[in-house]
Write a protein that holds these residues in place. Sequence first.
Motif, PDB file in Angstrom:
ATOM      1  N   ASN A 170       0.815  -1.218   0.000  1.00  0.00           N
ATOM      2  CA  ASN A 170       0.000   0.000   0.000  1.00  0.00           C
ATOM      3  C   ASN A 170       0.850   1.270   0.000  1.00  0.00           C
ATOM      4  OD1 ASN A 170      -2.979  -0.546   0.046  1.00  0.00           O
ATOM      5  ND2 ASN A 170      -2.298  -1.956   1.648  1.00  0.00           N
ATOM      6  N   GLU A 210      -7.005  11.932   1.094  1.00  0.00           N
ATOM      7  CA  GLU A 210      -7.460  10.834   1.956  1.00  0.00           C
ATOM      8  C   GLU A 210      -6.516   9.634   1.849  1.00  0.00           C
ATOM      9  OE1 GLU A 210     -11.084  13.124   0.521  1.00  0.00           O
ATOM     10  OE2 GLU A 210      -9.300  12.254  -0.406  1.00  0.00           O
ATOM     11  N   ARG A 211      -6.114   9.339   0.615  1.00  0.00           N
ATOM     12  CA  ARG A 211      -5.222   8.192   0.438  1.00  0.00           C
ATOM     13  C   ARG A 211      -3.807   8.511   0.930  1.00  0.00           C
ATOM     14  NH1 ARG A 211      -2.302   5.178  -3.214  1.00  0.00           N
ATOM     15  NH2 ARG A 211      -2.847   2.966  -3.243  1.00  0.00           N
ATOM     16  N   ARG A 216     -10.680   2.998   0.890  1.00  0.00           N
ATOM     17  CA  ARG A 216      -9.948   4.244   0.646  1.00  0.00           C
ATOM     18  C   ARG A 216      -8.714   4.004  -0.226  1.00  0.00           C
ATOM     19  NH1 ARG A 216      -7.242   7.730   5.341  1.00  0.00           N
ATOM     20  NH2 ARG A 216      -8.626   6.490   6.652  1.00  0.00           N
ATOM     21  N   MET A 217      -7.972   2.931   0.100  1.00  0.00           N
ATOM     22  CA  MET A 217      -6.715   2.662  -0.599  1.00  0.00           C
ATOM     23  C   MET A 217      -6.934   2.174  -2.030  1.00  0.00           C
ATOM     24  SD  MET A 217      -4.480   3.631   1.486  1.00  0.00           S
ATOM     25  CE  MET A 217      -3.084   3.131   0.499  1.00  0.00           C
ATOM     26  N   GLN A 248      -1.481   6.591   3.590  1.00  0.00           N
ATOM     27  CA  GLN A 248      -0.123   6.160   3.264  1.00  0.00           C
ATOM     28  C   GLN A 248       0.898   6.748   4.243  1.00  0.00           C
ATOM     29  OE1 GLN A 248       0.085   7.146  -1.022  1.00  0.00           O
ATOM     30  NE2 GLN A 248       0.535   4.954  -1.332  1.00  0.00           N
TER      31      GLN A 248
END
Length: 958
Positions: free
Chosen positions: A690, A769-770, A759-760, A774
């Motif tokens: 991710n 948001e991502r 979200r990811m 992260q």
Amino acid sequence: MSTPELPPSAPAAGESGTTPLKATLTLPQTDFPMKANLPQNEPLRLKKWAETKLYEQIRDARKGSPRYLLHDGPPYANGPIHLGHALNKCLKDFIVKSKSMAGFDAPYVPGFDCHGLPIEIKVDEQFGRKKLEMSSVEFLAACRAYAQKYIDLQTSQFVRLGVFGRWEQPYVTMSKEYEAKTLEIFYRFFEQAFVYKGLKPVYWCIHDRTALADAEIEYEMHTSPSVYVKYALTSDAAAIDAALAGKNVSTIIWTTTPWTLPASLAVAFHPELEYVALEQDGQTYIVADALAASVREACKLQDAKEVARFKGAKLERATFQHPFLDRSILGVLADYVTTEQGTGAVHTAPAHGADDFYTGAKYGLDPTCNVDNAGRLRNGLPEYDGLTVFKANAPIIELLEKRGVLMGRSDIYHSYPHCWRCHNPVIFRATEQWFIEIDKKMGNTTFRQLALDAIRNDIKWDPAWGEDRIANMIESRPDWCISRQRIWGVPIAVFLCNQCHTPLKDAAINRSIIELFEKDGIAVWHTREAEELLPAGTKCANCSSTDFRKEMDILDVWFDSGASWHAVMEAEPEIAPPANLYFEGGDQYRGWFHTSLLTSVGVGTDHKAPYTMVGTAGWTLDEQGRAMSKSLGNGVDPVDIANRLGAEIVRLWVASVDFREDVAASENLMQRVADNYRKLRNTFRFLLGNLNGFEPAQHEVPYEELLPLDKYMLARTRELVEKVSAWYEAFEFHRVYHAVNEFCIVDLSALYLDVLKDRMYTFAPTSIERRSAQTVIYKIADALVRLVAPILSFTADEVWQYLPADEKREPSVHTASFPDADAVAHHDAALLANWSRLLTIRDEVLKALEAERKAGKIGKALEAKVTVFAAASDHDLLKSLEGSLKELFNVSQVSVAEKQGEIEVRPSAAEGTKCERCWNYYADNGPQRVQSYGPWPKVCGRCAGALEHMGYKQTVSV
């Protein structure tokens, strides 16, 4: 019609020319392999560490930092390592690595114990009868070669387990430098009048034909003959008590060592105990009143009548007839006579017991020993002469029976001293040995008291019971017998006058011998005669003789290892004593902890302990609590586990157990640990996957802009960092293991990484948001890999290579430091409390959803809408975090309403239409309603925005 304009990096289109929606998701991507292939990859990483000199890099990185010194207790170099070695060395590695990552300069110099009988025995077996043709120097060389073979093997096996240290330059007790330093410590004791040679009973192994120290004794169960023997009174019975006048009086002794009866010279009585005279069939027997009942039973004296009663003091100087020799036996008094078992009358053989010896000295009894080095009885009757002690028991019992003095006979199964090397039962035997006086005066105190003061005042013991254990040993121990009748060891390099047998004490001569040992090793003592080693004209200070001989006994090997504080630590300024930690198994309270303390307190420069803390590990057992042995076939070979499953599995098993207790291991348990390892590895893989496309320097989101869930996870990570750092400090490695495991399973897999998937995967890759997620995933991965590095050394180093590039990052995780809790996140008690409550509410939501699913009203959670009714405080909390609830509950819609009383959750079917990309439902009249986007007929507004951001531009064709 409308078609998306694909960016250069967009996924390939399907057969119809339309990109499948699934291909537009940002799924985890990493080259970090799912399969570890530890048996194949660990050796490659070891090769890399060796080529890059990683241990030296770590030392360089910590140069100038506060020092932390764990001084290695040397394992014996006479075989491959076993699971106990792996437990020991991995724990030490955890300590050293965690101290280094905590900011200390933590050198680790491994050691190997090389001298002593086990290697002599192996070399004997190796050469057989050829040994008779070998010179002493050739035999010493063979012992040295044998030890070196296993030093090399054990080194390779410890390195295979990922243990860092100065392996190319360890300390070995057979090096010339070490041997000379050991002799130097002996000479300090010798010149300061601690050392004497004397006749005393010592533990003696008849199998190995050598004296043993207390530290070399182990207690095992043993069957011994139990006999009650009559000793007829030959002095005036009336002098003991008037009621005994004219009677046939005897006493009865009890022993489990009939072989010592030929050496019996006295019978000991306690002066203050009550004794009774029991009469039956014209015979009267004197025994302790407290033991009379058991003696009646054992000796078939149930009908005996008491005819007199008196204190034991009345029996002093009475005389008795030896049961089968023409010898008068003296009645003596001794405080060590007890009423725990026996008769209260103790047969006394000064040559075969410490108490017996000192009682004999008090009463002027002859301590001559008629048992030779091999345990054979000499100068005795034909029935037993020439037999070894244990074989002599049966004929001696038969002799007692023939003489009519055997009053009772049985067998007893009891704890008995055995040799720690060969595990055969040992005996007490009076021989001339070299001793260090434990009660030697030192200023205003004594050697013993100084050691006890150090134990009580200067040292931390972990576990705490270690303090009492070693203190009790020091308090009760006799003088230290330091001589052994062997060859493979440091000689007691003393010259004895051939005329008067006085030892030569000359500091200058001693210094010259030390220098010879430094140059030529211990072999020089065997190749040169006394006159070659001594200056011309050397005279005995006692009788002026110039005729000397060399003492050929060697030093106790525990003296060898116990001198390591001088031979190793004092030899190198950067590892000078005291050490911060000595860490070994529980047997070392009698061994290395004990002798290191005595040598340092006795003749160290400041007479202090060589360590400030002592740690102790338990024993390795199987799942049934049995000791591991070849005969049971229940052993677990750490090298085999490393070769099949990986060294990481051995290390993780070590971390999983509380080493302060005895620990269980088996193939089954190792497989379970391997399963846990795979879960931890998959967690790292998911984190790294991710982080694809994330560059910390460019993309990190400031704390204030992070989403609430992300802030909470940083707070939880901070808590983990604080707890784990404290547990490393306290050597609570099992708590580290369980905390990391729980964090990965509960906080990450079951919560954060699960709820983040939407979200990811579906948000625009560079959306705030991502990037918020992260940022936190990166901080978690960075913190987590550092926290596990002391334990999962191979995997942590591998993960470190796959983290997003950062110019400030160290080349290896092992040169890095533990994460700083404040750098992870600032402490926020209110945040943690709010989210703790929120997660409790989440549990209620998940229960309600599961009930709906079982009732067939919904399928997946995203098909649901949830309304949460809560009282004022919970309502306010839910409202303040309303934007996070949909993600947290993993549903399509959430509404919050106020209601007094308990939390109430009402699930229902989600409203609106399902987005075919993110699978969320959106109201048909809402701002994020589902509609067509390019060729895709059902895409929500949020996903449409993400697709546009990703380069799938919506255009209309005419």
